[in-house]
Motif scaffolding. Structure first.
Motif, PDB file in Angstrom:
ATOM      1  N   ILE A  22      16.228  60.214  18.570  1.00 33.00           N
ATOM      2  CA  ILE A  22      15.958  59.797  17.193  1.00 33.00           C
ATOM      3  C   ILE A  22      15.381  61.002  16.448  1.00 33.00           C
ATOM      4  CG2 ILE A  22      14.686  58.211  15.713  1.00 33.00           C
ATOM      5  CD1 ILE A  22      14.582  56.306  18.157  1.00 33.00           C
ATOM      6  N   PRO A  23      16.098  61.510  15.455  1.00 30.83           N
ATOM      7  CA  PRO A  23      15.634  62.713  14.768  1.00 30.83           C
ATOM      8  C   PRO A  23      14.472  62.450  13.805  1.00 30.83           C
ATOM      9  CG  PRO A  23      17.639  61.903  13.754  1.00 30.83           C
ATOM     10  CD  PRO A  23      17.373  61.026  14.954  1.00 30.83           C
ATOM     11  N   PHE A  24      13.634  63.464  13.638  1.00 32.27           N
ATOM     12  CA  PHE A  24      12.580  63.399  12.632  1.00 32.27           C
ATOM     13  C   PHE A  24      13.210  63.595  11.259  1.00 32.27           C
ATOM     14  CE2 PHE A  24       9.695  65.518  15.989  1.00 32.27           C
ATOM     15  CZ  PHE A  24       9.337  64.294  16.528  1.00 32.27           C
ATOM     16  N   THR A  25      12.727  62.873  10.265  1.00 34.33           N
ATOM     17  CA  THR A  25      13.183  63.096   8.899  1.00 34.33           C
ATOM     18  C   THR A  25      12.198  63.962   8.119  1.00 34.33           C
ATOM     19  OG1 THR A  25      12.175  61.022   8.198  1.00 34.33           O
ATOM     20  CG2 THR A  25      14.506  60.950   8.782  1.00 34.33           C
ATOM     21  N   THR A  68       8.415  66.377   8.812  1.00 34.97           N
ATOM     22  CA  THR A  68       7.417  66.877   9.760  1.00 34.97           C
ATOM     23  C   THR A  68       6.319  67.631   9.013  1.00 34.97           C
ATOM     24  OG1 THR A  68       8.584  68.965  10.149  1.00 34.97           O
ATOM     25  CG2 THR A  68       9.102  67.130  11.636  1.00 34.97           C
ATOM     26  N   ARG A  71       7.729  61.800  10.903  1.00 38.42           N
ATOM     27  CA  ARG A  71       8.254  60.480  10.529  1.00 38.42           C
ATOM     28  C   ARG A  71       9.727  60.449  10.922  1.00 38.42           C
ATOM     29  NH1 ARG A  71       6.372  59.138   4.457  1.00 38.42           N
ATOM     30  NH2 ARG A  71       6.416  57.034   5.263  1.00 38.42           N
ATOM     31  N   MET A  72      10.230  59.241  11.165  1.00 33.47           N
ATOM     32  CA  MET A  72      11.635  59.076  11.523  1.00 33.47           C
ATOM     33  C   MET A  72      12.277  58.017  10.642  1.00 33.47           C
ATOM     34  SD  MET A  72      11.376  59.179  15.655  1.00 33.47           S
ATOM     35  CE  MET A  72      10.090  57.961  15.708  1.00 33.47           C
ATOM     36  N   SER A  73      13.561  58.098  10.520  1.00 33.96           N
ATOM     37  CA  SER A  73      14.307  57.093   9.768  1.00 33.96           C
ATOM     38  C   SER A  73      14.442  55.835  10.613  1.00 33.96           C
ATOM     39  CB  SER A  73      15.695  57.616   9.420  1.00 33.96           C
ATOM     40  OG  SER A  73      16.467  56.600   8.839  1.00 33.96           O
ATOM     41  N   THR A  74      14.423  54.701   9.969  1.00 30.78           N
ATOM     42  CA  THR A  74      14.684  53.441  10.675  1.00 30.78           C
ATOM     43  C   THR A  74      16.134  53.000  10.478  1.00 30.78           C
ATOM     44  OG1 THR A  74      13.852  52.236   8.758  1.00 30.78           O
ATOM     45  CG2 THR A  74      12.298  52.644  10.553  1.00 30.78           C
ATOM     46  N   HIS A 133      21.443  57.235  11.025  1.00 27.09           N
ATOM     47  CA  HIS A 133      20.937  58.571  11.304  1.00 27.09           C
ATOM     48  C   HIS A 133      20.935  58.895  12.797  1.00 27.09           C
ATOM     49  CE1 HIS A 133      19.780  59.363   7.197  1.00 27.09           C
ATOM     50  NE2 HIS A 133      19.240  58.157   7.143  1.00 27.09           N
ATOM     51  N   TYR A 134      21.282  57.939  13.646  1.00 22.40           N
ATOM     52  CA  TYR A 134      21.223  58.149  15.085  1.00 22.40           C
ATOM     53  C   TYR A 134      22.614  58.445  15.636  1.00 22.40           C
ATOM     54  CZ  TYR A 134      16.813  55.570  14.458  1.00 22.40           C
ATOM     55  OH  TYR A 134      15.599  55.140  14.035  1.00 22.40           O
ATOM     56  N   THR A 166       9.566  55.350   9.262  1.00 22.24           N
ATOM     57  CA  THR A 166       8.330  55.055   9.987  1.00 22.24           C
ATOM     58  C   THR A 166       7.148  55.727   9.299  1.00 22.24           C
ATOM     59  OG1 THR A 166       8.465  57.001  11.435  1.00 22.24           O
ATOM     60  CG2 THR A 166       9.572  54.988  12.197  1.00 22.24           C
TER      61      THR A 166
END
Length: 80
Positions: A64-67, A69, A50-53, A57-58, A2
């Motif tokens: 939903i974890p941050f990838t 920060t 930002r997060m992974s799409t 990773h979930y 994201t």
């Protein structure tokens, strides 16, 4: 992945559980305003993340974890 978005949470929730209850805001001010509506007199933590799409990773679909920060900041009850 994201784009960069702003998130905020009650300080104790962030520190103990890593949970940001307010999220996906385009601006820091929007995240702070939304958090202040929920917790007007409590310390909040704001962060840009930002997060992974990629679903791999979930571990839990509700978390939903941050990838990545940046710009993490603790704000007292005088923030607005």
């Amino acid at each position: 992945m994201t784009g960069w978005e702003w998130y905020a949470g009650l300080e104790e929730d962030v520190e103990c559980e890593g949970v940001y209850s307010v999220g996906g805001c385009e601006t820091r001010d929007a995240a702070i305003a939304e958090a202040r509506e929920q917790w007007p007199d409590k310390p909040i933590m704001v962060i840009e993340a930002r997060m992974s799409t990629a679903k791999k990773h979930y571990v839990d679909p509700d978390i939903i974890p941050f990838t990545h920060t940046r710009n993490k900041e603790l704000m007292g009850d005088d923030a607005a």
